[in-house]
Motif scaffolding. Structure first.
Motif, PDB file in Angstrom:
ATOM      1  N   LEU A  63       0.832  -1.198   0.000  1.00  0.00           N
ATOM      2  CA  LEU A  63       0.000   0.000   0.000  1.00  0.00           C
ATOM      3  C   LEU A  63       0.873   1.258   0.000  1.00  0.00           C
ATOM      4  O   LEU A  63       1.806   1.367   0.802  1.00  0.00           O
ATOM      5  N   THR A  79      -1.518   7.811   1.913  1.00  0.00           N
ATOM      6  CA  THR A  79      -2.565   7.921   0.899  1.00  0.00           C
ATOM      7  C   THR A  79      -3.889   7.418   1.457  1.00  0.00           C
ATOM      8  O   THR A  79      -3.925   6.670   2.441  1.00  0.00           O
ATOM      9  N   THR A 109      -5.690   5.329  -0.086  1.00  0.00           N
ATOM     10  CA  THR A 109      -5.702   3.894  -0.398  1.00  0.00           C
ATOM     11  C   THR A 109      -5.164   3.083   0.774  1.00  0.00           C
ATOM     12  O   THR A 109      -5.752   2.063   1.164  1.00  0.00           O
ATOM     13  N   GLY A 116      -7.633   0.771   2.912  1.00  0.00           N
ATOM     14  CA  GLY A 116      -7.306  -0.649   2.787  1.00  0.00           C
ATOM     15  C   GLY A 116      -6.991  -1.294   4.121  1.00  0.00           C
ATOM     16  O   GLY A 116      -7.498  -2.380   4.437  1.00  0.00           O
ATOM     17  N   ASP A 132      -6.498  11.494  -5.165  1.00  0.00           N
ATOM     18  CA  ASP A 132      -7.359  10.316  -5.056  1.00  0.00           C
ATOM     19  C   ASP A 132      -8.839  10.657  -4.932  1.00  0.00           C
ATOM     20  O   ASP A 132      -9.699   9.877  -5.333  1.00  0.00           O
TER      21      ASP A 132
END
Length: 444
Positions: A47, A51, A53, A57, A404
């Motif tokens: 990962l 971020t 993400t 996640g 993002d």
């Protein structure tokens, strides 16, 4: 996110089989294997740090592991129900099964009446239930019943992806209209406020309009802010967390599509109206994780005989473990201070409850708005332990967020106009451009 698809697809059926087992060793062994499976999946996912993400996640992976652990070791009424597929045949509703069992019990009335004479002298058999099973099922019927149980199990697991709950009674059209109006206003305010909030964060963290930084920073380092700027960024970021217009859209859409029969559990419930930290954590902030921890930790601990305080401490410790995962994969440090933040909360809540019981007149004399201000002030003083990780990752984290998460053009334009007219502050050029500009370190 894609890295969690395989462990999720494997763990759900395996967890279902483990939940049906009566051997504790099997349950604990499968639980440990699933934890290891998710850990390896997150490690292989690589990962990107700092971020959204990595944040989502790691949080989603941790929530899935906690939910599966609860469903295996501490099943609630949904997963406990009908553990033996022979307890019902195809086409039998719960009422018909209950009626059939009652009729069989009624045929033994003479024996029961004889045994009832000694009922006062005979100690009750705890933990035992008389269950009448219809074991004359065909293979096809057994497969169908087992399939129904698995679907129920899987539906409970996937519930927190879209937490829809059935209303106690269908809403009237007036209630649906009020909900639509409330969510529409909240959604519009959040969409317009988000660019201004992120603009303030960008300028406070030293991100200049051209993408350069006014602080010494390169990838992986931590910028140094003075105390006032640090607390300002912390508090402003809390506002950014609360701006989730997509959640308001879902809360508006579900009752409309289901004609008021169902509603969606909101992520937040007007956090700034919390008059105590107990209300903040238990009924207003992050209701999804709060519901998950209540089912997975607090309620099982209460059933084991632990007090409310100890059960609450265990739930906060589990939340701390979940957020330690986030800190590790998103920032690469701060696991200990994250756990310290979540262990500090039940201690403050216990102190808060002690003061309320020892000096009840304080609550009576303190107006609600003052209690809300005091609650949020106490929370803001402790939040640098965890929220400070996001502050220390700025402005790089903000640039990654801008890449993002794309805001609607109309919201950015309206926010820019309102910012200039009311606050004398235009939306940051990076947000207006909607592109990821390279982060340039300050040069002496």
């Amino acid at each position: 996110m894609e890295a969690l698809v395989v462990p999720m697809g494997v763990s759900v059926p395996v967890a279902y089989l483990a939940s049906r087992s009566s051997v504790c060793g099997v349950k604990y062994g499968v639980t440990g294997a699933i934890w290891l499976l998710y850990y390896q999946a997150l490690e292989k996912a690589d990962l990107p740090p700092r971020t959204i993400t990595a944040l989502m996640g790691s949080a989603l992976g941790g929530m899935q592991v906690i939910k599966i652990t609860q469903m295996i070791l501490f099943p609630n009424h949904t997963t406990e129900e009908l553990k033996d597929p022979a307890k019902e045949s195809i086409g039998d509703s719960k009422d018909s099964v209950r009626d059939r069992n009652d009729s069989i019990k009624g045929s033994k009335g003479s024996k029961d009446s004889k045994d009832s004479k000694d009922s006062n002298t005979r100690p009750p058999e705890s933990g035992k239930q008389k269950v009448t099973c219809n074991r004359n099922l065909s293979t096809w019927q057994m497969v169908c019943v087992e399939s129904k149980h698995f679907v129920t199990f899987a539906a409970e697991f996937f519930w927190f992806f879209l937490p829809i709950r059935k209303n106690s009674s269908p809403w009237e059209w007036s209630q649906i209209g009020v909900k639509v109006l409330e969510c529409s206003v909240a959604m519009g305010v959040k969409y317009i406020a988000s660019p201004l909030i992120f603009t303030l964060l960008m300028y406070k963290s030293g991100l200049q309009p051209d993408g350069s930084c006014a602080v010494n920073i390169d990838s992986g380092s931590r910028p140094q802010f003075d105390a006032i700027t640090y607390m300002t960024i912390n508090t402003t970021y809390l506002l950014a967390i609360l701006c989730n217009p997509e959640d308001d859209f879902q809360c508006m859409l579900v009752p409309v599509l289901t004609l008021g029969r169902y509603s969606k559990l909101p992520f937040n419930n007007y956090v700034f109206l919390s008059s105590s930290l107990r209300e903040f954590w238990g009924g207003r902030y992050n209701l999804l994780v709060s519901s998950l921890l209540r089912q997975a930790v607090f309620t099982p601990a209460k059933k084991k005989g632990y007090s409310n305080s100890i059960s609450s401490l265990m739930a906060f410790a589990a939340s701390g473990a979940l957020h330690m995962l986030v800190a590790h994969y998103t920032f690469g440090y701060g696991m200990i201070r994250t756990m310290g933040f979540f262990l500090l909360q039940p201690l403050i809540i216990s102190l808060e409850m002690y003061i309320e019981s020892r000096y009840p007149w304080l609550k009576a004399k303190c107006p609600p708005f003052a209690r809300c201000i005091l609650t949020m002030s106490v929370f803001c003083l402790t939040c640098p332990l965890y929220v400070g990780l996001f502050t220390e990752a700025m402005p790089e984290f903000l640039v990654n967020c801008n890449r993002d998460v794309k805001l609607p053009t109309w919201a950015v334009v309206c926010s820019d106009w309102i910012g200039k007219a009311v606050f004398g502050m235009a939306v940051h050029p990076l947000i207006l451009a909607g592109v990821d500009a390279p982060l340039k370190a300050k040069t002496e």
